[in-house]
Each structure stands twice: as C-alpha cells, then as structure tokens.
Design an enzyme around this catalytic site. Structure first.
Site, mmCIF file in Angstrom:
data_model
loop_
_atom_site.group_PDB
_atom_site.id
_atom_site.type_symbol
_atom_site.label_atom_id
_atom_site.label_comp_id
_atom_site.label_asym_id
_atom_site.label_seq_id
_atom_site.Cartn_x
_atom_site.Cartn_y
_atom_site.Cartn_z
ATOM 1 N N LYS A 173 -8.881 8.745 3.526
ATOM 2 C CA LYS A 173 -9.460 7.407 3.373
ATOM 3 C C LYS A 173 -10.856 7.309 3.987
ATOM 4 C CE LYS A 173 -5.184 4.679 2.955
ATOM 5 N NZ LYS A 173 -4.149 5.722 3.075
ATOM 6 N N CYS A 194 0.801 -1.222 0.000
ATOM 7 C CA CYS A 194 0.000 0.000 0.000
ATOM 8 C C CYS A 194 0.836 1.275 0.000
ATOM 9 C CB CYS A 194 -0.962 -0.007 1.172
ATOM 10 S SG CYS A 194 -2.143 -1.376 1.079
ATOM 11 N N GLU A 254 0.822 5.350 13.794
ATOM 12 C CA GLU A 254 1.149 6.523 12.980
ATOM 13 C C GLU A 254 0.930 7.811 13.758
ATOM 14 O OE1 GLU A 254 0.329 8.438 8.550
ATOM 15 O OE2 GLU A 254 -1.131 7.030 9.398
#
Length: 404
Positions: A329, A160, A311
C-alpha cells in the site's frame, strides 16, 4: 482434500495496467500518490488512480456507457486472468464456472453522478441504467455474462477485506465440488469527493504536509493515515489435479483460508490484533502448516497508526524466525475492497519470483514494530509459504495462505 491452484492472475492498479507492469512498479517501491484535482473540497487532496486508463479502449464504448468504473476495472483484470489461465470461455462448461468478486463500495461514482442529475434536472434526468450500473452485485453479474459462467455468482462485502473473502469463498466452492473453475477477486473505484470526505472526517486519511508520493508509509514512525486508491485484482482458481491434467501453468497454490471477526469496534481493530492473529492461525490450520514455518506476510499495512501497530503485534506472535513482511500500500495506496485480491496477487507473484517487494516510504521503522519489514529495495528470499492479510471496518479479518 485437493489443493487449489492459481492458474490466472490479472491486476490493474495505480501501479499499472496488467500483471507485469504492476510487479515492476511494486518492486521499485516508489509511492504513486498524487494531488488529485477532482477532490476539490473533499478535505483530503491525495489519491492513487489507475494511470492512463482509457475505458473506451479497454472495454468498449457500449460497456463504458452502461457500467460503473469499478466494473470496468474488474473486466480488464478478469480478461487478463482468464487469458493467462489458458481457458476458453467459448468452449468450457459454464455451469461449472463460478464468479465471486468483492467490493466495499460498489458504484458510488454512479450514485453521486445520478444524485447530482436528480437535483439539477429532476426525475427525468436520472438514467434508466442507474441501478444496473451502481448495484454492487453487478460486478460479478457482468463477468458472468461476459464469460458465460452460469455457476454460483455473487459478491462478497466485508469492507476492505472483500477481495480476500471472495478468494477464500472460491476455495470453498472448489473443494466442495460446486465448481471446477472460479473467477475470483475484488474491484473498487470510489475516489469521489463525497466518499473521500467521509474517510477524511473520520481521520483515517493522511492529511499532513509530506509530499503526496511520501504520504502512504506503512509501519513508519511518521505514518498518519492512508491514501485512497482504486483497482482490481482477479485470480482464476482450479483444483490442482484439474490444472495439472490440462497442463496449465500454476503460479502458486492456495492452501489455507482463515476468517474472523474482532467483535470490538465499528472502525478500529482490536488493539492487540487478536482478530487478525486468529485469522492467520486459522489459515495455517486449514493448510496444515505450522505458523512458525511462514516465511512471508503481505500485510494489510494501511499506514494508519492503529492498524499497523495491531497487525504488527499479531504477526510477531506467529513466532517465525525467518519472516519477512511488506505492505504494498505504500506504492498503490489503499484500494479498499480490491486490496485483498490485489495483494493476494502480489503474494502469488512473490512466491513465483521468490522476491519480496519493498514497503515504500519506510524510512524510520516504528520502534513498536518488531518485524523484519522489507524496505528500500526488493529482497530475494526463498519462499515456500506466505500469508496475505486483509481487514475491514466492522471487524472483518481474512488471511490467505499461499504455497509455492
């Protein structure tokens, strides 16, 4: 070393066909996932598909017959990007033009279709175009054929992070002098029952009771997995001096590229986010920009519990006091190998418009996420430096640093 200019932007995603429609829908911050009737038996019901995409109209009947959908999406995005850059492939020196495109899965739709034909009809039922349609490298090969680009040509496959890797490699090709123009980005169209079931069996996809449009919710306390999407993002990159000399419009500058490996687990990120933190710091070092001067991060933000937590911790350690964060997203779902390129395009547009899109479906920020995550409405912000983060199974991490 010359900075790199982004002179062309092309995007096709669940948020729409074309750059302007994408930017408008992403800024609305409304999730686009729907229940997908083609995923019967796939253990997950939701997806984000490109709406109203007529492949025959977009690329022509002949191309539809001999290309997989992921290539078709790339062709549409590349056409927009090349036209946007004001370049004429019929008159350029093709030997100085490179093509680098990322994809995680390649032609899995073709693979599944041809396998089914083999089971039903035997060997003679399999198309002679099976391999030219399904092989992952065909996306860059097709673009090169279309544009007469005879320079370096290859695909990056870092799961990804693939699309972001492609853009970083394009920067290296330009700065090394190997190319004068690079068409770079990512493409993916892997919403098939078998492929989606693989993610569902891993527990990576959202399988809860929320309505489809609310299922993808990055950084939210109720997030439970990602929603699969499809799309393509293509950028045209040139050395800044070359772009200025021909009077090209420059959307933004690509200043830094950082890539690392977690070397930790086949699917899970390093729990502290060490890999993505190091990628961000490497991108800052490459750009000669202090991490605390970063004003915006378009996060990988998949809406999975582990990714978002790791993250977020990594971004917080950059030490920037003026940092805004978003994950697009929530709107588009996770476009896999295309995500890094699509979100790089959104980051470029954020710099151009001085605007941060909201994170869709973020109604209750995870208390462990100690960041200013934009939600509800797009936020006008003065932006000079912005990062776009990507990560992939296998521990791949990429961060791209763009400047206004």
């Amino acid at each position: 070393m010359s900075a790199i200019a982004i002179t062309g932007v092309g995007v096709i995603t669940p948020a729409g066909i074309g750059r302007e429609e994408n930017w408008e829908r992403v800024c609305k911050g409304v999730g686009l996932a729907t229940k997908d009737p083609e995923l019967g038996g796939a253990l997950a019901e939701f997806s984000c598909r490109v709406p109203a995409f007529d492949a025959t109209d977009a690329v022509g009947a002949r191309e539809v017959w001999r290309t997989d959908r992921f290539v078709q999406l790339a062709l549409v995005a590349a056409d927009e990007a090349v036209a946007d850059a004001g370049l004429n492939p019929r008159s350029w020196d093709g030997s100085r033009v490179g093509v680098v495109v990322g994809s995680a899965a390649g032609g899995v739709s073709t693979l599944e279709t041809q396998h089914e034909r083999f089971l039903q009809q035997g060997g003679k039922g399999v198309s002679a175009l099976f391999h030219p349609m399904a092989l992952i490298n065909m996306v860059s090969g097709r673009l090169a054929i279309k544009y007469g680009a005879t320079g370096p040509n290859f695909v990056t496959a870092t799961a990804c992070a693939s699309g972001a890797t492609a853009i970083g490699v394009a920067k290296d090709l330009l700065q090394s002098g190997a190319c004068d123009v690079v068409i770079a980005g990512g493409a993916e169209a892997a919403i098939t029952p078998t492929f989606v079931t693989g993610f569902a069996r891993m527990g990576a996809l959202y399988q809860g009771s929320l309505p489809p449009e609310e299922a993808s919710r990055p950084f939210d306390a109720r997030r439970g997995g990602f929603v699969i999407g499809e799309g393509a993002g293509i950028l045209v990159l040139e050395r800044l001096d070359d772009a200025k000399s021909r009077g090209a419009r420059v959307w933004a500058r690509l200043l830094g590229y950082g890539a690392t490996s977690d070397a930790h687990h086949i699917t899970s990120p390093h729990p502290s986010g060490l890999g993505i933190e190091n990628a961000m710091r490497l991108a800052c070092r490459d750009a000669d920009v202090q991490p605390e001067h970063i004003e915006h991060v378009n996060a990988h933000g998949t809406s999975t519990p582990l990714n978002d937590a790791a993250e977020a911790a990594a971004i917080a350690r950059l030490g920037s006091q003026q940092l805004t964060v978003t994950s697009t997203k929530g709107v588009t779902g996770h476009t896999l190998g295309a995500a890094g390129a699509v979100e790089a395009a959104y980051t470029v547009l954020s710099l151009a418009h001085q605007m941060v899109p909201p994170t869709a479906n973020l109604t209750c920020l995870d208390p462990e996420v100690r960041l200013d995550v934009v939600s509800g409405a797009p936020r006008p912000v003065e932006l000079t430096h912005a990062l776009s983060n990507s990560a992939g199974f296998g521990g791949h991490n990429v961060s791209l640093l763009f400047g206004a």
